[in-house]
Design a protein around this motif. Sequence first.
Motif, mmCIF file in Angstrom:
data_model
loop_
_atom_site.group_PDB
_atom_site.id
_atom_site.type_symbol
_atom_site.label_atom_id
_atom_site.label_comp_id
_atom_site.label_asym_id
_atom_site.label_seq_id
_atom_site.Cartn_x
_atom_site.Cartn_y
_atom_site.Cartn_z
ATOM 1 N N ASN A 1 0.851 -1.186 0.000
ATOM 2 C CA ASN A 1 0.000 0.000 0.000
ATOM 3 C C ASN A 1 0.889 1.239 0.000
ATOM 4 O O ASN A 1 2.111 1.155 0.109
ATOM 5 C CB ASN A 1 -0.987 -0.007 1.176
ATOM 6 N N TRP A 2 0.264 2.381 -0.145
ATOM 7 C CA TRP A 2 1.002 3.640 -0.293
ATOM 8 C C TRP A 2 1.805 3.975 0.968
ATOM 9 O O TRP A 2 2.914 4.511 0.867
ATOM 10 C CB TRP A 2 0.026 4.761 -0.637
ATOM 11 N N ILE A 3 1.274 3.651 2.129
ATOM 12 C CA ILE A 3 2.000 3.935 3.374
ATOM 13 C C ILE A 3 3.236 3.039 3.488
ATOM 14 O O ILE A 3 4.269 3.471 3.986
ATOM 15 C CB ILE A 3 1.077 3.796 4.606
ATOM 16 N N ASP A 4 3.144 1.791 3.005
ATOM 17 C CA ASP A 4 4.326 0.925 2.981
ATOM 18 C C ASP A 4 5.414 1.532 2.097
ATOM 19 O O ASP A 4 6.592 1.485 2.425
ATOM 20 C CB ASP A 4 3.985 -0.465 2.424
ATOM 21 N N ALA A 5 5.015 2.085 0.972
ATOM 22 C CA ALA A 5 5.971 2.647 0.020
ATOM 23 C C ALA A 5 6.530 3.984 0.485
ATOM 24 O O ALA A 5 7.700 4.290 0.236
ATOM 25 C CB ALA A 5 5.306 2.809 -1.343
ATOM 26 N N PHE A 6 5.710 4.768 1.161
ATOM 27 C CA PHE A 6 6.102 6.114 1.581
ATOM 28 C C PHE A 6 5.739 6.313 3.047
ATOM 29 O O PHE A 6 4.716 6.946 3.369
ATOM 30 C CB PHE A 6 5.406 7.161 0.700
ATOM 31 N N PRO A 7 6.545 5.775 3.972
ATOM 32 C CA PRO A 7 6.208 5.850 5.403
ATOM 33 C C PRO A 7 6.029 7.268 5.927
ATOM 34 O O PRO A 7 5.317 7.478 6.911
ATOM 35 C CB PRO A 7 7.402 5.168 6.086
ATOM 36 N N TRP A 8 6.617 8.242 5.261
ATOM 37 C CA TRP A 8 6.494 9.634 5.687
ATOM 38 C C TRP A 8 5.060 10.167 5.574
ATOM 39 O O TRP A 8 4.743 11.193 6.178
ATOM 40 C CB TRP A 8 7.449 10.530 4.909
ATOM 41 N N LEU A 9 4.205 9.477 4.830
ATOM 42 C CA LEU A 9 2.814 9.921 4.703
ATOM 43 C C LEU A 9 2.130 10.038 6.060
ATOM 44 O O LEU A 9 1.308 10.925 6.269
ATOM 45 C CB LEU A 9 2.022 8.956 3.816
ATOM 46 N N LYS A 10 2.489 9.150 6.991
ATOM 47 C CA LYS A 10 1.864 9.167 8.323
ATOM 48 C C LYS A 10 2.076 10.496 9.034
ATOM 49 O O LYS A 10 1.212 10.941 9.785
ATOM 50 C CB LYS A 10 2.422 8.045 9.192
ATOM 51 N N GLY A 11 3.209 11.135 8.803
ATOM 52 C CA GLY A 11 3.506 12.391 9.470
ATOM 53 C C GLY A 11 3.113 13.623 8.680
ATOM 54 O O GLY A 11 3.136 14.731 9.196
ATOM 55 N N VAL A 12 2.732 13.447 7.433
ATOM 56 C CA VAL A 12 2.460 14.582 6.557
ATOM 57 C C VAL A 12 0.971 14.747 6.261
ATOM 58 O O VAL A 12 0.481 15.847 6.123
ATOM 59 C CB VAL A 12 3.255 14.417 5.229
ATOM 60 N N VAL A 13 0.251 13.642 6.188
ATOM 61 C CA VAL A 13 -1.156 13.660 5.800
ATOM 62 C C VAL A 13 -2.042 13.790 7.035
ATOM 63 O O VAL A 13 -1.734 13.237 8.092
ATOM 64 C CB VAL A 13 -1.496 12.357 5.027
ATOM 65 N N ALA B 1 -7.290 11.566 6.260
ATOM 66 C CA ALA B 1 -6.955 11.134 4.898
ATOM 67 C C ALA B 1 -6.112 9.862 4.879
ATOM 68 O O ALA B 1 -5.899 9.293 3.814
ATOM 69 C CB ALA B 1 -6.222 12.251 4.170
ATOM 70 N N LEU B 2 -5.633 9.435 6.036
ATOM 71 C CA LEU B 2 -4.773 8.240 6.070
ATOM 72 C C LEU B 2 -5.416 6.983 5.486
ATOM 73 O O LEU B 2 -4.725 6.209 4.831
ATOM 74 C CB LEU B 2 -4.276 7.975 7.488
ATOM 75 N N PRO B 3 -6.722 6.748 5.690
ATOM 76 C CA PRO B 3 -7.294 5.512 5.134
ATOM 77 C C PRO B 3 -7.116 5.354 3.623
ATOM 78 O O PRO B 3 -6.913 4.248 3.145
ATOM 79 C CB PRO B 3 -8.773 5.595 5.521
ATOM 80 N N ILE B 4 -7.159 6.443 2.850
ATOM 81 C CA ILE B 4 -6.978 6.284 1.399
ATOM 82 C C ILE B 4 -5.558 5.860 1.072
ATOM 83 O O ILE B 4 -5.322 5.178 0.077
ATOM 84 C CB ILE B 4 -7.363 7.553 0.598
ATOM 85 N N TRP B 5 -4.602 6.239 1.899
ATOM 86 C CA TRP B 5 -3.208 5.868 1.665
ATOM 87 C C TRP B 5 -2.930 4.449 2.124
ATOM 88 O O TRP B 5 -1.897 3.883 1.781
ATOM 89 C CB TRP B 5 -2.266 6.864 2.333
ATOM 90 N N ALA B 6 -3.840 3.866 2.883
ATOM 91 C CA ALA B 6 -3.697 2.460 3.284
ATOM 92 C C ALA B 6 -4.262 1.526 2.216
ATOM 93 O O ALA B 6 -4.121 0.312 2.323
ATOM 94 C CB ALA B 6 -4.397 2.220 4.620
ATOM 95 N N ASP B 7 -4.871 2.095 1.175
ATOM 96 C CA ASP B 7 -5.383 1.289 0.064
ATOM 97 C C ASP B 7 -4.233 0.590 -0.653
ATOM 98 O O ASP B 7 -3.108 1.102 -0.708
ATOM 99 C CB ASP B 7 -6.106 2.176 -0.967
ATOM 100 N N ALA B 8 -4.559 -0.542 -1.244
ATOM 101 C CA ALA B 8 -3.570 -1.273 -2.031
ATOM 102 C C ALA B 8 -3.153 -0.442 -3.243
ATOM 103 O O ALA B 8 -3.969 0.263 -3.837
ATOM 104 C CB ALA B 8 -4.144 -2.603 -2.489
ATOM 105 N N ILE B 9 -1.875 -0.520 -3.582
ATOM 106 C CA ILE B 9 -1.370 0.188 -4.756
ATOM 107 C C ILE B 9 -1.882 -0.490 -6.022
ATOM 108 O O ILE B 9 -2.371 0.157 -6.938
ATOM 109 C CB ILE B 9 0.171 0.238 -4.751
ATOM 110 N N GLU B 10 -1.772 -1.804 -6.063
ATOM 111 C CA GLU B 10 -2.226 -2.572 -7.223
ATOM 112 C C GLU B 10 -3.721 -2.837 -7.098
ATOM 113 O O GLU B 10 -4.262 -2.892 -6.013
ATOM 114 C CB GLU B 10 -1.468 -3.900 -7.303
ATOM 115 N N GLY B 11 -4.366 -3.038 -8.222
ATOM 116 C CA GLY B 11 -5.775 -3.403 -8.204
ATOM 117 C C GLY B 11 -6.725 -2.224 -8.314
ATOM 118 O O GLY B 11 -7.933 -2.408 -8.391
ATOM 119 N N LYS B 12 -6.214 -1.022 -8.290
ATOM 120 C CA LYS B 12 -7.062 0.158 -8.463
ATOM 121 C C LYS B 12 -6.997 0.577 -9.933
ATOM 122 O O LYS B 12 -6.119 0.162 -10.679
ATOM 123 C CB LYS B 12 -6.576 1.312 -7.576
ATOM 124 N N SER B 13 -7.889 1.436 -10.335
ATOM 125 C CA SER B 13 -7.891 1.909 -11.719
ATOM 126 C C SER B 13 -6.667 2.786 -11.978
ATOM 127 O O SER B 13 -6.069 3.333 -11.041
ATOM 128 C CB SER B 13 -9.166 2.696 -12.006
#
Length: 171
Positions: A16-28, A32-44
């Motif tokens: 997911n996006w948070i796995d790829a960019f751990p800094w999101l937790k401190g910036v977002v 809004a954090l739940p959308i960044w916990a979405d899987a990277i693959e499988g979305k449009s």
Amino acid sequence: MTEDFLSGLDDQRPHNWIDAFPWLKGVVDAGALPIWADAIEGKSMAVRIQRLGQLSELAMERLSQWTIGQIFPGLTPELNLLEIRLPARAANALERHGCNTAAVLIPVRLEEMMKWRNVGVGTIDSILQALADASTSMATPAVTSDLPSFEQPQLEIPPTLLVTQPKVLPT
């Protein structure tokens, strides 16, 4: 057996996006954090492009003092920047500044890039989006989170790979 263990480490893609960019937790914002916990693959593709744009915007607004390597911790140094999908202006800017591989770009601070001559915000945005896309769509080095080590999953290392230190007896 060791080959089986090591072969599982070859393709370490963030889930997911948070796995790829751990800094999101401190910036977002927390909402809004739940959308960044979405899987990277499988979305449009439209959702992916939107997230890449948001990542770029967040980086430019809040992480200008960070290096490219800090912003994109999963970026592989071997990545040839002239082979990723970039607009001509962005590819020319990277080439003009000697950034042919990610290894050259990783230690560069974002604010330094933003000061490059004849490189505007749109070009920086294109570069950041391409780097974010590359760091989430290919096998990358492991990205560590800020969780304490006891909360991180532990890899089981075969005893044949462990190196032991000789014991020193007190004299």
